[in-house]
Design a protein around this motif. Sequence first.
Motif, PDB file in Angstrom:
ATOM      1  N   GLN A   5      23.398 -36.682  28.181  1.00 12.33           N
ATOM      2  CA  GLN A   5      23.286 -35.568  29.122  1.00 12.33           C
ATOM      3  C   GLN A   5      21.857 -35.379  29.634  1.00 12.33           C
ATOM      4  N   LEU A   6      20.895 -35.553  28.728  1.00 12.50           N
ATOM      5  CA  LEU A   6      19.500 -35.292  29.087  1.00 12.50           C
ATOM      6  C   LEU A   6      18.793 -36.497  29.701  1.00 12.50           C
ATOM      7  N   GLY A   7      19.309 -37.676  29.417  1.00 17.34           N
ATOM      8  CA  GLY A   7      18.691 -38.872  29.963  1.00 17.34           C
ATOM      9  C   GLY A   7      17.357 -39.202  29.340  1.00 17.34           C
ATOM     10  N   VAL A   8      17.192 -38.908  28.057  1.00 27.44           N
ATOM     11  CA  VAL A   8      15.947 -39.203  27.350  1.00 27.44           C
ATOM     12  C   VAL A   8      16.253 -40.051  26.119  1.00 27.44           C
ATOM     13  N   ALA A   9      15.209 -40.510  25.472  1.00 28.63           N
ATOM     14  CA  ALA A   9      15.375 -41.349  24.294  1.00 28.63           C
ATOM     15  C   ALA A   9      15.896 -40.542  23.109  1.00 28.63           C
ATOM     16  N   ARG A  10      16.550 -41.240  22.205  1.00 27.45           N
ATOM     17  CA  ARG A  10      17.102 -40.579  21.026  1.00 27.45           C
ATOM     18  C   ARG A  10      16.014 -39.905  20.197  1.00 27.45           C
ATOM     19  N   ASN A  11      14.842 -40.531  20.083  1.00 28.99           N
ATOM     20  CA  ASN A  11      13.749 -39.938  19.309  1.00 28.99           C
ATOM     21  C   ASN A  11      13.294 -38.608  19.903  1.00 28.99           C
ATOM     22  N   THR A  12      13.349 -38.486  21.223  1.00 27.06           N
ATOM     23  CA  THR A  12      12.951 -37.235  21.877  1.00 27.06           C
ATOM     24  C   THR A  12      13.933 -36.122  21.538  1.00 27.06           C
ATOM     25  N   VAL A  13      15.221 -36.441  21.595  1.00 22.74           N
ATOM     26  CA  VAL A  13      16.249 -35.462  21.231  1.00 22.74           C
ATOM     27  C   VAL A  13      16.100 -35.068  19.771  1.00 22.74           C
ATOM     28  N   ARG A  14      15.881 -36.065  18.932  1.00 19.41           N
ATOM     29  CA  ARG A  14      15.755 -35.795  17.498  1.00 19.41           C
ATOM     30  C   ARG A  14      14.563 -34.888  17.214  1.00 19.41           C
ATOM     31  N   GLU A  15      13.453 -35.135  17.894  1.00 20.29           N
ATOM     32  CA  GLU A  15      12.252 -34.321  17.725  1.00 20.29           C
ATOM     33  C   GLU A  15      12.521 -32.868  18.149  1.00 20.29           C
ATOM     34  N   ALA A  16      13.227 -32.705  19.274  1.00 23.22           N
ATOM     35  CA  ALA A  16      13.526 -31.357  19.770  1.00 23.22           C
ATOM     36  C   ALA A  16      14.438 -30.607  18.815  1.00 23.22           C
ATOM     37  N   VAL A  17      15.462 -31.274  18.322  1.00 24.32           N
ATOM     38  CA  VAL A  17      16.403 -30.635  17.394  1.00 24.32           C
ATOM     39  C   VAL A  17      15.699 -30.238  16.108  1.00 24.32           C
ATOM     40  N   ARG A  18      14.849 -31.121  15.609  1.00 30.08           N
ATOM     41  CA  ARG A  18      14.117 -30.811  14.378  1.00 30.08           C
ATOM     42  C   ARG A  18      13.170 -29.625  14.580  1.00 30.08           C
ATOM     43  N   ALA A  19      12.555 -29.550  15.757  1.00 32.25           N
ATOM     44  CA  ALA A  19      11.644 -28.438  16.050  1.00 32.25           C
ATOM     45  C   ALA A  19      12.407 -27.117  16.057  1.00 32.25           C
ATOM     46  N   LEU A  20      13.587 -27.107  16.663  1.00 33.53           N
ATOM     47  CA  LEU A  20      14.383 -25.879  16.716  1.00 33.53           C
ATOM     48  C   LEU A  20      14.944 -25.526  15.341  1.00 33.53           C
ATOM     49  N   ALA A  21      15.198 -26.547  14.536  1.00 32.91           N
ATOM     50  CA  ALA A  21      15.645 -26.283  13.162  1.00 32.91           C
ATOM     51  C   ALA A  21      14.501 -25.683  12.351  1.00 32.91           C
ATOM     52  N   HIS A  22      13.301 -26.205  12.560  1.00 32.74           N
ATOM     53  CA  HIS A  22      12.123 -25.672  11.866  1.00 32.74           C
ATOM     54  C   HIS A  22      11.879 -24.219  12.249  1.00 32.74           C
ATOM     55  N   ASN A  23      12.169 -23.870  13.511  1.00 34.82           N
ATOM     56  CA  ASN A  23      11.968 -22.501  13.986  1.00 34.82           C
ATOM     57  C   ASN A  23      13.108 -21.567  13.610  1.00 34.82           C
ATOM     58  N   GLY A  24      14.159 -22.122  12.991  1.00 36.19           N
ATOM     59  CA  GLY A  24      15.239 -21.281  12.500  1.00 36.19           C
ATOM     60  C   GLY A  24      16.399 -21.088  13.449  1.00 36.19           C
ATOM     61  N   LEU A  25      16.393 -21.782  14.604  1.00 33.10           N
ATOM     62  CA  LEU A  25      17.498 -21.617  15.551  1.00 33.10           C
ATOM     63  C   LEU A  25      18.674 -22.534  15.230  1.00 33.10           C
ATOM     64  N   LEU A  26      18.386 -23.700  14.662  1.00 35.18           N
ATOM     65  CA  LEU A  26      19.435 -24.662  14.352  1.00 35.18           C
ATOM     66  C   LEU A  26      19.465 -24.979  12.859  1.00 35.18           C
ATOM     67  N   ASP A  27      20.635 -25.391  12.402  1.00 35.77           N
ATOM     68  CA  ASP A  27      20.830 -25.783  11.010  1.00 35.77           C
ATOM     69  C   ASP A  27      21.408 -27.192  11.001  1.00 35.77           C
ATOM     70  N   ILE A  28      20.630 -28.155  10.528  1.00 36.08           N
ATOM     71  CA  ILE A  28      21.068 -29.547  10.491  1.00 36.08           C
ATOM     72  C   ILE A  28      21.790 -29.785   9.168  1.00 36.08           C
ATOM     73  N   ARG A  29      23.073 -30.107   9.250  1.00 38.68           N
ATOM     74  CA  ARG A  29      23.888 -30.324   8.054  1.00 38.68           C
ATOM     75  C   ARG A  29      24.292 -31.792   7.998  1.00 38.68           C
ATOM     76  N   GLN A  30      23.738 -32.477   7.040  1.00 32.08           N
ATOM     77  CA  GLN A  30      24.002 -33.905   6.911  1.00 32.08           C
ATOM     78  C   GLN A  30      25.497 -34.156   6.750  1.00 32.08           C
ATOM     79  N   GLY A  31      26.011 -35.072   7.568  1.00 37.95           N
ATOM     80  CA  GLY A  31      27.410 -35.431   7.469  1.00 37.95           C
ATOM     81  C   GLY A  31      28.342 -34.497   8.214  1.00 37.95           C
ATOM     82  N   SER A  32      27.827 -33.410   8.759  1.00 37.67           N
ATOM     83  CA  SER A  32      28.670 -32.433   9.444  1.00 37.67           C
ATOM     84  C   SER A  32      28.258 -32.219  10.893  1.00 37.67           C
ATOM     85  N   GLY A  33      26.947 -32.163  11.126  1.00 38.85           N
ATOM     86  CA  GLY A  33      26.460 -31.914  12.472  1.00 38.85           C
ATOM     87  C   GLY A  33      25.350 -30.888  12.466  1.00 38.85           C
ATOM     88  N   THR A  34      24.976 -30.424  13.636  1.00 38.25           N
ATOM     89  CA  THR A  34      23.922 -29.424  13.778  1.00 38.25           C
ATOM     90  C   THR A  34      24.531 -28.161  14.375  1.00 38.25           C
TER      91      THR A  34
END
Length: 230
Positions: A43-72
């Motif tokens: 959807q975003l047209g960017v590299a996977r590492n960029t998406v991963r970095e963004a998701v991790r940043a939002l998880a660090h800020n408390g907006l997202l919860d990354i659950r291994q094997g389940s999703g975010t």
Amino acid sequence: MTLSSPRRAPLADQVIAQLRAQIISGEWPVGSRIPTEVALVEQLGVARNTVREAVRALAHNGLLDIRQGSGTYVLATSELAGVMHRRFPDAEQSQVAELRSALEASAAALAAARRTDRDLELMEAALARREEAWFGGDPEVFVQADAAFHHSVVAAAHNDVLAVLYADLGEVLRAHLRQDIGPVLSPDRYIRHDQILAAIRAGDAAAASMESADVIGACGRADSAHGTQS
């Protein structure tokens, strides 16, 4: 809201902004699972590492919860809400009840003085959904509907600071509601809220405040009757 490909560097910051916008707008509600990493890359047209970095940043800020094997999953709608959720996961229910009482009683009093005809319509609709949810029998649906009614009262107070603070405390307060009602919607746990709306409609600030506080007190009395901590 449609995601679009970012056009200016740094890409990660732009992706973070777009994902945050999805959350804040309610496009991705609290508790929902966001699209997979592969879907976001497409959807975003960017590299996977960029998406991963963004998701991790939002998880660090408390907006997202990354659950291994389940999703975010969406955990909160703002950084402060995420902090609140992490800071008070095991708060004493009696203290949360006192906080609810202070905020909601104050909001009801302000709403009685400031509510518009449109506010009344929104509160009436929210109250009707709350009643419908109760008789529907699903505890989580009822928790969300009950919280929505209280949010409508806070919104009618027309105090932006109070509204933002109340929203940021949302998950903490919903957790309190879940404990109040328990796993089953039993008749002895039902607490009327129409008296709050009646007082607001009448423009009686003192009565609105008292009725709102009494609702929280009634929750505590119901907990005591069931042998749990309110």
